[in-house]
Design a protein around this motif. Structure first.
Motif, mmCIF file in Angstrom:
data_model
loop_
_atom_site.group_PDB
_atom_site.id
_atom_site.type_symbol
_atom_site.label_atom_id
_atom_site.label_comp_id
_atom_site.label_asym_id
_atom_site.label_seq_id
_atom_site.Cartn_x
_atom_site.Cartn_y
_atom_site.Cartn_z
ATOM 1 N N MET A 163 34.215 -5.707 -34.524
ATOM 2 C CA MET A 163 34.615 -6.793 -35.075
ATOM 3 C C MET A 163 34.704 -8.099 -34.438
ATOM 4 N N ALA A 164 35.146 -7.769 -33.053
ATOM 5 C CA ALA A 164 35.460 -9.109 -32.401
ATOM 6 C C ALA A 164 34.232 -9.571 -31.956
ATOM 7 N N ALA A 165 33.347 -8.416 -31.654
ATOM 8 C CA ALA A 165 31.981 -8.808 -30.933
ATOM 9 C C ALA A 165 31.107 -9.636 -31.968
ATOM 10 N N ALA A 166 31.097 -9.164 -33.211
ATOM 11 C CA ALA A 166 30.505 -9.732 -34.276
ATOM 12 C C ALA A 166 30.785 -11.159 -34.449
ATOM 13 N N ALA A 167 32.246 -11.368 -34.522
ATOM 14 C CA ALA A 167 32.826 -12.600 -34.749
ATOM 15 C C ALA A 167 32.838 -13.516 -33.210
ATOM 16 N N GLY A 168 32.341 -12.791 -32.086
ATOM 17 C CA GLY A 168 32.346 -13.676 -31.093
ATOM 18 C C GLY A 168 33.903 -14.234 -30.647
ATOM 19 N N VAL A 169 34.776 -13.374 -30.938
ATOM 20 C CA VAL A 169 36.187 -13.472 -30.458
ATOM 21 C C VAL A 169 36.872 -12.555 -29.833
ATOM 22 N N PRO A 170 37.947 -12.610 -29.247
ATOM 23 C CA PRO A 170 38.930 -11.482 -28.731
ATOM 24 C C PRO A 170 39.426 -10.601 -29.686
ATOM 25 N N ILE A 171 39.627 -9.547 -29.721
ATOM 26 C CA ILE A 171 40.367 -8.647 -30.615
ATOM 27 C C ILE A 171 41.666 -9.230 -31.473
ATOM 28 N N GLU A 172 42.153 -10.011 -30.400
ATOM 29 C CA GLU A 172 43.504 -10.681 -30.602
ATOM 30 C C GLU A 172 43.504 -11.699 -31.803
ATOM 31 N N ALA A 173 42.228 -12.382 -32.066
ATOM 32 C CA ALA A 173 41.768 -13.367 -32.762
ATOM 33 C C ALA A 173 41.436 -12.838 -34.264
ATOM 34 N N ILE A 174 41.090 -11.631 -34.183
ATOM 35 C CA ILE A 174 40.784 -11.124 -35.746
ATOM 36 C C ILE A 174 42.062 -11.160 -36.489
ATOM 37 N N VAL B 23 38.908 -8.359 -40.793
ATOM 38 C CA VAL B 23 39.008 -7.004 -40.939
ATOM 39 C C VAL B 23 38.400 -6.415 -42.402
ATOM 40 N N ILE B 24 38.752 -6.811 -43.393
ATOM 41 C CA ILE B 24 38.271 -6.426 -44.700
ATOM 42 C C ILE B 24 36.902 -6.765 -44.974
ATOM 43 N N ASP B 25 36.518 -8.028 -44.551
ATOM 44 C CA ASP B 25 35.121 -8.540 -44.408
ATOM 45 C C ASP B 25 34.171 -7.598 -43.741
ATOM 46 N N TRP B 26 34.544 -7.228 -42.723
ATOM 47 C CA TRP B 26 33.926 -6.239 -41.727
ATOM 48 C C TRP B 26 33.547 -4.912 -42.264
ATOM 49 N N PHE B 27 34.712 -4.367 -43.011
ATOM 50 C CA PHE B 27 34.460 -3.191 -43.572
ATOM 51 C C PHE B 27 33.693 -3.243 -44.979
ATOM 52 N N GLU B 28 33.839 -4.349 -45.506
ATOM 53 C CA GLU B 28 32.873 -4.496 -46.815
ATOM 54 C C GLU B 28 31.350 -4.801 -46.432
#
Length: 125
Positions: A94-105, A110-115
């Motif tokens: 998720m973090a890689a896809a968003a280009g952010v650190p995990i802390e910024a998710i 999270v829900i969008d990624w699972f969808e």
């Protein structure tokens, strides 16, 4: 972020329930949300980034989490610890896809990624 006595807040549960996901995918999303919240707290308490956490730190946190204490035995805590540790993989994705650190998710990400993953899986069937 305040520690919670609940596995997920009612608001988090409602958001997951609205998602276009199977029961299994909703379970995975719920675990990822719990894991994300817990990992943020563990990292903050240890003064490190989430990616720097060790499995032993995560397991110790799960064993002490008040939301998992009532009527839960050691085997379940061990199993659940492994689920939280395994959640690091999708959280990293998720973090890689968003280009952010995990802390910024956040919850919505999270829900969008699972969808999105569910849609990809439907296309591959």
């Amino acid at each position: 972020m305040q520690p919670s006595n609940e596995f997920l807040t009612p608001e988090e549960c409602a958001e997951v329930d609205k998602a276009l996901l199977t029961s299994r995918e909703k379970f995975s999303a719920r675990v990822a949300i719990y894991a994300l919240r817990s990992l943020k707290q563990i990292a903050q308490a240890n003064g490190v980034n989430i990616v720097q956490l060790y499995p032993q730190q995560i397991e110790a946190w799960v064993y002490q989490d008040e939301s998992l204490q009532a009527g839960v035995d050691r085997e379940f805590r061990q199993f659940f610890s492994q689920l939280v540790i395994a959640s690091m993989k999708p959280l990293r994705q998720m973090a890689a896809a968003a280009g952010v650190p995990i802390e910024a998710i956040g919850l919505a990400q999270v829900i969008d990624w699972f969808e999105q993953q569910a849609k990809l899986n439907l296309g591959n069937r």
